[in-house]
Design a protein around this motif. Structure first.
Motif, PDB file in Angstrom:
ATOM      1  N   THR A 149      -3.169  -4.214  14.278  1.00  0.00           N
ATOM      2  CA  THR A 149      -2.019  -3.347  14.004  1.00  0.00           C
ATOM      3  C   THR A 149      -2.448  -1.887  14.112  1.00  0.00           C
ATOM      4  O   THR A 149      -3.613  -1.555  13.926  1.00  0.00           O
ATOM      5  N   ASP A 150      -1.476  -1.051  14.419  1.00  0.00           N
ATOM      6  CA  ASP A 150      -1.728   0.384  14.532  1.00  0.00           C
ATOM      7  C   ASP A 150      -1.313   1.063  13.231  1.00  0.00           C
ATOM      8  O   ASP A 150      -0.478   0.547  12.490  1.00  0.00           O
ATOM      9  N   LYS A 198       0.852  -1.190   0.000  1.00  0.00           N
ATOM     10  CA  LYS A 198       0.000   0.000   0.000  1.00  0.00           C
ATOM     11  C   LYS A 198       0.889   1.242   0.000  1.00  0.00           C
ATOM     12  O   LYS A 198       2.111   1.143   0.105  1.00  0.00           O
ATOM     13  N   GLU A 229      -9.033   0.638   5.175  1.00  0.00           N
ATOM     14  CA  GLU A 229      -9.478   0.340   3.801  1.00  0.00           C
ATOM     15  C   GLU A 229      -9.075  -1.078   3.411  1.00  0.00           C
ATOM     16  O   GLU A 229      -9.866  -1.825   2.828  1.00  0.00           O
ATOM     17  N   GLN A 230      -7.846  -1.419   3.774  1.00  0.00           N
ATOM     18  CA  GLN A 230      -7.353  -2.753   3.435  1.00  0.00           C
ATOM     19  C   GLN A 230      -8.190  -3.835   4.127  1.00  0.00           C
ATOM     20  O   GLN A 230      -8.518  -4.867   3.533  1.00  0.00           O
ATOM     21  N   HIS A 231      -8.554  -3.589   5.364  1.00  0.00           N
ATOM     22  CA  HIS A 231      -9.366  -4.560   6.092  1.00  0.00           C
ATOM     23  C   HIS A 231     -10.745  -4.715   5.459  1.00  0.00           C
ATOM     24  O   HIS A 231     -11.273  -5.817   5.371  1.00  0.00           O
ATOM     25  N   ALA A 252      -3.105   8.691   8.558  1.00  0.00           N
ATOM     26  CA  ALA A 252      -3.173   8.286   7.144  1.00  0.00           C
ATOM     27  C   ALA A 252      -2.874   6.795   7.018  1.00  0.00           C
ATOM     28  O   ALA A 252      -3.532   6.065   6.257  1.00  0.00           O
ATOM     29  N   SER A 253      -1.898   6.359   7.789  1.00  0.00           N
ATOM     30  CA  SER A 253      -1.534   4.950   7.745  1.00  0.00           C
ATOM     31  C   SER A 253      -2.675   4.080   8.284  1.00  0.00           C
ATOM     32  O   SER A 253      -2.965   2.997   7.759  1.00  0.00           O
ATOM     33  N   PHE A 307       7.912   6.760  17.199  1.00  0.00           N
ATOM     34  CA  PHE A 307       6.883   6.956  16.186  1.00  0.00           C
ATOM     35  C   PHE A 307       5.531   7.192  16.852  1.00  0.00           C
ATOM     36  O   PHE A 307       5.285   6.737  17.972  1.00  0.00           O
ATOM     37  N   GLU A 331       5.512   9.379  11.514  1.00  0.00           N
ATOM     38  CA  GLU A 331       6.370  10.293  12.279  1.00  0.00           C
ATOM     39  C   GLU A 331       5.559  11.405  12.920  1.00  0.00           C
ATOM     40  O   GLU A 331       6.036  12.107  13.799  1.00  0.00           O
ATOM     41  N   HIS A 366       1.372  -4.510   4.191  1.00  0.00           N
ATOM     42  CA  HIS A 366       0.573  -5.228   5.192  1.00  0.00           C
ATOM     43  C   HIS A 366       0.806  -6.726   5.035  1.00  0.00           C
ATOM     44  O   HIS A 366       0.873  -7.234   3.924  1.00  0.00           O
ATOM     45  N   ASN A 395       1.523   3.677   2.136  1.00  0.00           N
ATOM     46  CA  ASN A 395       2.368   3.963   3.303  1.00  0.00           C
ATOM     47  C   ASN A 395       3.050   2.734   3.890  1.00  0.00           C
ATOM     48  O   ASN A 395       4.131   2.827   4.463  1.00  0.00           O
ATOM     49  N   HIS A 396       2.368   1.616   3.797  1.00  0.00           N
ATOM     50  CA  HIS A 396       2.875   0.418   4.471  1.00  0.00           C
ATOM     51  C   HIS A 396       2.716  -0.825   3.598  1.00  0.00           C
ATOM     52  O   HIS A 396       1.862  -0.869   2.722  1.00  0.00           O
ATOM     53  N   VAL A 442       1.030   3.859  11.890  1.00  0.00           N
ATOM     54  CA  VAL A 442       2.283   4.363  12.458  1.00  0.00           C
ATOM     55  C   VAL A 442       2.859   5.437  11.548  1.00  0.00           C
ATOM     56  O   VAL A 442       2.800   5.319  10.315  1.00  0.00           O
ATOM     57  N   THR A 473      -5.030  -8.441   9.149  1.00  0.00           N
ATOM     58  CA  THR A 473      -3.621  -8.046   9.057  1.00  0.00           C
ATOM     59  C   THR A 473      -2.936  -8.082  10.417  1.00  0.00           C
ATOM     60  O   THR A 473      -3.436  -7.484  11.375  1.00  0.00           O
ATOM     61  N   ILE A 474      -1.824  -8.782  10.504  1.00  0.00           N
ATOM     62  CA  ILE A 474      -1.151  -8.851  11.808  1.00  0.00           C
ATOM     63  C   ILE A 474       0.101  -7.986  11.874  1.00  0.00           C
ATOM     64  O   ILE A 474       0.567  -7.660  12.949  1.00  0.00           O
ATOM     65  N   LEU A 475       0.646  -7.613  10.718  1.00  0.00           N
ATOM     66  CA  LEU A 475       1.853  -6.762  10.725  1.00  0.00           C
ATOM     67  C   LEU A 475       1.734  -5.688   9.655  1.00  0.00           C
ATOM     68  O   LEU A 475       1.185  -5.938   8.574  1.00  0.00           O
ATOM     69  N   ALA A 476       2.230  -4.514   9.959  1.00  0.00           N
ATOM     70  CA  ALA A 476       2.321  -3.452   8.951  1.00  0.00           C
ATOM     71  C   ALA A 476       3.740  -2.904   9.015  1.00  0.00           C
ATOM     72  O   ALA A 476       4.239  -2.581  10.089  1.00  0.00           O
ATOM     73  N   GLU A 510      -5.435   3.786   5.707  1.00  0.00           N
ATOM     74  CA  GLU A 510      -5.045   2.796   4.705  1.00  0.00           C
ATOM     75  C   GLU A 510      -5.314   1.376   5.214  1.00  0.00           C
ATOM     76  O   GLU A 510      -5.818   0.512   4.494  1.00  0.00           O
ATOM     77  N   LEU A 511      -4.998   1.196   6.476  1.00  0.00           N
ATOM     78  CA  LEU A 511      -5.181  -0.111   7.110  1.00  0.00           C
ATOM     79  C   LEU A 511      -6.674  -0.480   7.160  1.00  0.00           C
ATOM     80  O   LEU A 511      -7.057  -1.618   6.879  1.00  0.00           O
TER      81      LEU A 511
END
Lengths: 171, 275
Positions: free
Chosen positions: B221-222, A22, B240-242, B233-234, B209, B226, A27, A24-25, B224, A40-43, B237-238
């Protein structure tokens, strides 16, 4: 090989996680076909630089491992079975905290997670032979589990413990 | 995952007292009426042993007189002042107090001066004397907190320990991980609609962070970044991915993915999204 590639190789290969890229990250999650039922367990954040020590610690924490243990897994000293046991124990500790904080609010989520942890444990081979590095990790997990005596999900902790005892005793 | 702040201040007092009722009374008062912990020594030998161990001791409250079998002649410890003198070598930063019926007996204040003991207060065992405004245990607590605060906002460059409100606020901001509550009301990808504000807790973690956690969604997950904005924003994204990943999860399933999917559906709806 860069550390980023090394981490990718371990997470996608050894741990069998699926990577989604993605903005930013990246996943990492378990493929649905394994039937574990975890999101998701890790980013892992993108960076122009190679993976930092901080990233490594974050990844290790997410898997319920210590940083040095995760580093050992990158060197192929710690295998999938032990990583899954670390993660299972980590997730159980997480729901333990949630449940103790507010059993009514968190009960549904904790029971669902308990189900996924049982699915994860089912992926662990029943008769693998741990190497010396893995034995250290298993003993660490066992000590942590022994400190837990009375909470809602103790039976799952005991199940993990029994599995580890069997593995450590070569049964 | 949301983790609690790890920085804590938990001071402990060593109470050296051979008289059991007096010892238990002071100990109970410290336990019940203050935020500080207590460790007790029943005689001077035990006190010396504790001081020589690695037990954390931030203040010492010592009786003055000890019965003959409660002293420690081998180490030349005969009274409360001797143990306070001894503690100056093992715990030089510990605050010192005397607690005795004979706190004002002539000669002892003189001896303390001679030994250069920085005794803050000589308490009388009657505990509340006419004119006293504060109980001894409360005073010990206040002194410890005040010293800690002065350490927190002392400016190492200027050598100042000025208790200004501004410096206090800055010290607290620096030392205590502040958790910020905010809400996500829209996502980055316009094909997702947030139908109920998503509560987010964000904080700067030990790894330097900022982490952002949508606590009610139960994500593992969080986000993350700076900065808070980057972490949010991160996290978006997470989320949306879920929504995408969990589309195919059976609603009847009892695992954690199904739980998160159900939670997400209370907050986010999506139009037809290309996979």
């Amino acid at each position: 090989m860069s550390r980023t590639n090394e981490v990718d190789r371990i997470l996608q290969g050894k741990v069998r996680l699926v990577k989604t890229h993605k903005a930013n990250h990246d996943h990492f999650s378990f493929p649905k076909m394994l039937g574990i039922g975890l999101p998701t367990i890790l980013a892992l954040s993108h960076s122009n630089r190679d993976i930092s020590e901080t990233n490594l610690k974050g990844l290790a924490d997410g898997l319920g491992m210590r940083k040095d243990e995760f580093a050992q897994s990158l060197q192929c000293h710690i295998g999938r079975n032990v990583i899954y046991l670390c993660l299972a124990s980590h997730l159980l500790r997480w729901i333990e905290g949630k449940f103790q904080a507010d059993p009514i609010v968190h009960e549904a989520g904790c029971r669902a997670m308990n189900r996924s942890v049982l699915n994860l444990i089912a992926q662990v081979e029943k008769a693998f032979t741990p190497n010396k590095h893995e034995i250290v990790v298993l003993n660490r997990l066992r000590a942590e589990i022994e400190a837990r005596t009375n909470h809602e999900f103790i039976s799952t902790f005991k199940l993990i413990d029994k599995l580890m005892i069997d593995v450590l005793s070569g049964r | 995952m949301l983790t609690p702040a790890t920085s804590t201040y938990a001071p402990a007092v060593l109470l050296v007292e051979d008289d059991r009722p007096a010892r238990e009374y002071f100990r109970d008062k410290l336990n019940e009426e203050t935020s500080i912990g207590v460790i007790v020594a029943r005689d001077l030998r035990e006190a010396r042993s504790l001081l020589e161990s690695k037990v954390q001791i931030d203040a010492i409250v010592a009786d003055l007189f000890f019965d003959l079998d409660k002293d420690d002649p081998v180490h030349n410890l005969h009274d409360g002042l001797d143990i306070l003198k001894f503690s100056a070598s093992t715990h030089p930063a510990a605050l010192q107090y005397v607690n005795s019926f004979w706190a004002d007996r002539e000669g002892y204040i003189e001896k303390a001066d001679k030994l250069r003991l920085p005794i803050k207060t000589w308490f009388s065992k009657q505990f509340r004397m006419p004119g006293d405004t504060e109980a001894p245990w409360a005073q010990v607590e206040r002194d410890l907190i005040q010293r800690r605060l002065s350490q927190e906002w002392a400016d190492p460059e200027e050598g100042s320990s000025d208790f200004s409100e501004l410096k206090a606020t800055e010290a607290i901001r620096r030392k205590i991980p502040v958790i910020k509550r905010t809400y996500i009301q829209e996502l980055i990808d316009t094909r997702f609609t947030v139908i109920k504000p998503i509560e987010v807790m964000s904080w700067r973690n030990e790894d330097a962070f900022v982490h952002a956690s949508a606590i009610k969604l139960g994500l593992l997950t969080d986000g993350v970044g700076e900065s808070v904005q980057e972490a949010l924003a991160s996290l978006m994204e997470l989320i949306e991915q879920h929504v995408l990943d969990l589309q195919e999860v059976q609603d009847s399933s009892e695992d954690y993915s199904a739980f998160v999917k159900a939670r997400l559906s209370e907050y986010v709806v999506s139009s037809e999204v290309d996979r």
